[in-house]
Scaffold this motif. Structure first.
Motif, short mmCIF file in Angstrom:
data_model
loop_
_atom_site.label_atom_id
_atom_site.label_comp_id
_atom_site.label_asym_id
_atom_site.label_seq_id
_atom_site.Cartn_x
_atom_site.Cartn_y
_atom_site.Cartn_z
N GLN A 16 5.07 -5.79 7.82
CA GLN A 16 5.28 -6.66 6.66
C GLN A 16 3.94 -7.11 6.08
N CYS A 17 2.96 -7.37 6.95
CA CYS A 17 1.61 -7.73 6.49
C CYS A 17 1.02 -6.60 5.66
N LYS A 18 1.17 -5.38 6.15
CA LYS A 18 0.63 -4.23 5.43
C LYS A 18 1.28 -4.09 4.06
N GLN A 22 -0.66 -4.54 0.41
CA GLN A 22 -0.67 -3.50 -0.62
C GLN A 22 -0.24 -4.06 -1.97
N LYS A 23 0.76 -4.93 -1.98
CA LYS A 23 1.20 -5.55 -3.24
C LYS A 23 0.12 -6.47 -3.79
N LYS A 24 -0.45 -7.30 -2.91
CA LYS A 24 -1.47 -8.25 -3.36
C LYS A 24 -2.73 -7.52 -3.82
N ARG A 25 -3.05 -6.42 -3.14
CA ARG A 25 -4.23 -5.67 -3.55
C ARG A 25 -4.08 -5.23 -4.99
N ASN A 26 -2.91 -4.76 -5.35
CA ASN A 26 -2.67 -4.34 -6.73
C ASN A 26 -2.88 -5.51 -7.70
N LYS A 32 -9.91 -1.25 -7.90
CA LYS A 32 -11.27 -1.52 -7.41
C LYS A 32 -11.26 -1.63 -5.88
N SER A 33 -12.38 -1.98 -5.32
CA SER A 33 -12.54 -2.18 -3.88
C SER A 33 -11.46 -3.13 -3.35
N PRO A 34 -10.93 -2.89 -2.15
CA PRO A 34 -9.92 -3.79 -1.59
C PRO A 34 -10.42 -5.24 -1.46
N LEU A 35 -11.73 -5.41 -1.43
CA LEU A 35 -12.30 -6.76 -1.30
C LEU A 35 -12.86 -7.28 -2.62
N PHE A 36 -12.54 -6.62 -3.72
CA PHE A 36 -13.13 -6.98 -5.02
C PHE A 36 -12.98 -8.47 -5.33
N ASN A 37 -11.78 -9.02 -5.17
CA ASN A 37 -11.58 -10.43 -5.52
C ASN A 37 -12.42 -11.35 -4.64
N TYR A 38 -12.56 -11.01 -3.36
CA TYR A 38 -13.38 -11.83 -2.46
C TYR A 38 -14.86 -11.65 -2.79
#
Length: 92
Positions: A16-18, A22-26, A32-38
């Motif tokens: 469920q975390c995964k 995936q949804k939040k990454r979108n 962009k990079s998975p850490l772009f927002n951070y």
């Protein structure tokens, strides 16, 4: 049997975390990079990405702590378990 049940629950929790990540990454990073927002947030604040992520994790842990102390969560779109998943994602 109890160990097997725990392992199954743990497997489901992380699945469920995964899916959530995936949804939040979108929503937060697009393609962009998975850490772009951070990375961007940390840059704006003048801290490292790791420190920015730790700050975000602390916000989540404080939310959980207050809920465990009896503070009723008011938001409809993030349950206690959802917040636990967010902490697990940030820790990963």
């Amino acid at each position: 049997m109890l160990g097997d049940e725990f392992q199954q629950q743990l497997h489901e929790f992380f699945a469920q975390c995964k899916a959530l990540q995936q949804k939040k990454r979108n929503d937060y990073t697009g393609t962009k990079s998975p850490l772009f927002n951070y990375e961007k947030s940390a840059e704006i604040m003048g801290v490292s990405t790791a420190l920015g992520m730790l700050g975000r994790m602390q916000e989540k842990v404080i939310r959980l702590s207050l809920a465990l102390q009896g503070n009723e969560l008011q938001t409809d779109d993030e349950s206690f378990v959802d917040t636990c998943r967010d902490v697990a994602i940030l820790a990963g």
